[in-house]
Motif scaffolding. Sequence first.
Motif, short mmCIF file in Angstrom:
data_model
loop_
_atom_site.label_atom_id
_atom_site.label_comp_id
_atom_site.label_asym_id
_atom_site.label_seq_id
_atom_site.Cartn_x
_atom_site.Cartn_y
_atom_site.Cartn_z
N TYR A 252 9.54 -5.25 -23.03
CA TYR A 252 9.77 -4.67 -21.69
C TYR A 252 9.08 -5.59 -20.69
N VAL A 253 9.88 -6.32 -19.89
CA VAL A 253 9.32 -7.31 -18.97
C VAL A 253 9.54 -6.84 -17.54
N ILE A 254 8.50 -6.95 -16.73
CA ILE A 254 8.49 -6.37 -15.39
C ILE A 254 8.17 -7.45 -14.35
N HIS A 255 9.02 -7.58 -13.34
CA HIS A 255 8.72 -8.46 -12.20
C HIS A 255 8.73 -7.61 -10.93
N ASN A 256 7.68 -7.78 -10.11
CA ASN A 256 7.62 -7.11 -8.81
C ASN A 256 8.61 -7.75 -7.85
N ALA A 257 8.84 -7.07 -6.74
CA ALA A 257 9.77 -7.58 -5.72
C ALA A 257 9.33 -8.95 -5.20
N GLU B 173 2.01 -6.35 -15.64
CA GLU B 173 1.71 -5.80 -16.96
C GLU B 173 2.39 -4.47 -17.25
N GLN B 174 2.74 -3.70 -16.21
CA GLN B 174 3.07 -2.30 -16.49
C GLN B 174 3.92 -1.71 -15.38
N CYS B 175 4.79 -0.78 -15.73
CA CYS B 175 5.53 -0.03 -14.72
C CYS B 175 5.95 1.30 -15.35
N ARG C 119 9.55 2.50 -29.00
CA ARG C 119 8.27 1.83 -28.73
C ARG C 119 8.58 0.47 -28.12
N VAL C 120 7.96 0.23 -26.97
CA VAL C 120 8.21 -1.04 -26.28
C VAL C 120 6.89 -1.74 -26.00
N ARG C 121 6.95 -3.07 -26.03
CA ARG C 121 5.74 -3.85 -25.73
C ARG C 121 5.85 -4.47 -24.35
N THR C 122 4.82 -4.27 -23.56
CA THR C 122 4.75 -4.94 -22.25
C THR C 122 3.79 -6.13 -22.41
N MET C 123 3.38 -6.69 -21.30
CA MET C 123 2.48 -7.86 -21.35
C MET C 123 1.21 -7.56 -22.12
N ASN C 124 0.71 -6.32 -21.99
CA ASN C 124 -0.61 -6.08 -22.62
C ASN C 124 -0.72 -4.71 -23.29
N THR C 125 0.39 -3.96 -23.37
CA THR C 125 0.27 -2.64 -24.02
C THR C 125 1.56 -2.35 -24.80
N LEU D 152 -9.69 1.62 -11.73
CA LEU D 152 -9.35 1.72 -13.15
C LEU D 152 -8.05 0.96 -13.40
N SER D 153 -7.73 0.81 -14.68
CA SER D 153 -6.48 0.13 -15.05
C SER D 153 -5.64 1.05 -15.94
N MET D 154 -4.34 1.01 -15.71
CA MET D 154 -3.37 1.65 -16.61
C MET D 154 -2.58 0.54 -17.31
N GLY D 155 -3.25 -0.56 -17.53
CA GLY D 155 -2.59 -1.78 -17.97
C GLY D 155 -2.38 -2.67 -16.76
N ASN D 156 -2.23 -2.04 -15.60
CA ASN D 156 -2.21 -2.74 -14.31
C ASN D 156 -3.29 -2.14 -13.43
N PRO D 157 -3.76 -2.89 -12.43
CA PRO D 157 -4.94 -2.46 -11.67
C PRO D 157 -4.64 -1.42 -10.60
N HIS D 158 -5.57 -0.45 -10.43
CA HIS D 158 -5.40 0.60 -9.42
C HIS D 158 -6.70 0.89 -8.69
N ALA D 159 -6.59 1.12 -7.38
CA ALA D 159 -7.72 1.54 -6.54
C ALA D 159 -7.25 2.81 -5.82
N VAL D 160 -7.87 3.93 -6.13
CA VAL D 160 -7.41 5.24 -5.65
C VAL D 160 -8.41 5.80 -4.66
N GLN D 161 -7.93 6.16 -3.46
CA GLN D 161 -8.82 6.78 -2.48
C GLN D 161 -8.31 8.17 -2.13
N LEU D 162 -9.26 9.07 -1.81
CA LEU D 162 -8.93 10.45 -1.47
C LEU D 162 -8.64 10.54 0.02
N VAL D 163 -7.58 11.28 0.37
CA VAL D 163 -7.24 11.51 1.78
C VAL D 163 -6.96 13.00 1.96
#
Length: 289
Positions: free
Chosen positions: A62-67, A73-75, A98-104, A166-177
């Motif tokens: 499973y290969v993923i390219h952003n716009a 790594e993940q979508c 079962r599919v393999r991405t770049m790192n999971t 944190l990471s879900m295989g790809n990086p995330h920064a979560v802020q509360l609003v």
Amino acid sequence: MRIRFTKMQGAGNDFVVLDETRGRLGLQPAQYRWLADRHFGVGADQVLSVRPSPAPGIDFEYVIHNADGGEVEQCGNGARCFVRYVRERGLTDKRTVRVRTMNTVLELTEADDGRVTVDMGPPVFDLPQVPFDDAGLSPHPQGGWHTWRLALGTDAAAPHADVAVLSMGNPHAVQLVADVDAAPVAAVGALVERHPRFPKRVNAGFLQVVDRSHARLRVWERGAGETLACGTGACAAVVAGIRLGLFDPRVDVQTRGGLLTIAWDGGDAPVRMTGPAATVFEGEIEVPQ
Ligand SMILES: N[C@H](CCC[C@H](N)C(=O)O)C(=O)O
């Protein structure tokens, strides 16, 4: 080069899907960007490629390219569309693949009612694996976990964002609003995405906690800008909320494009996401060299 593609969407996060099970198209970043372009190409948040099994016990790659043309790594929303795609096109008759991405390795299951559940694997909190550079920063304790204060400018009066990282295989920064509709997603999201403490950039989530089992979320995605939904972003936001003591183990996340249900039992347990997936249209297009 003339290519066939399928346009799909999961909770409004939209994709161009390419069948590379019988050979690779050999596309370059500029061609992925062109395919994702909403004026000159097909238009999508990401381009997903279906490739043959890379190893025993794995059904597909499973290969993923952003716009922006970058491979990532993940979508999560794309994973739900992936299993719909391979089943609709007769590439498998399995209900769970079962599919393999770049790192999971992900496990994708399509239920009888068409809803798809993805085992996204466990969240990763080890900062170098996100990656996040915390040098010189002290975590801000919050509800049994912590957030990090990111300065969003160089002068002392510059605004800041307090993010869970944190990471879900790809990086995330979560802020509360307090209200996602009023959140400065474009202005602040773009600054967080390219903050120097994220050497591979980052997906910036804006999370409104409605109650212990309901949330609203908007995400400024790395390499795509704000999308109507972000599957890994919903997983990251729920995991962060659980660790900050704000959520129970199962949360319905309302995004601008639809509803995602995320479940996580903590620790090394996998994050499981359930949501919609739909084929919008099939097409052919001449991709510039
Ligand atoms: N923009 C993300 C990839 C797509 C993630 C999102 N579309 C999802 O459903 O998880 C990144 O650069 O890590």
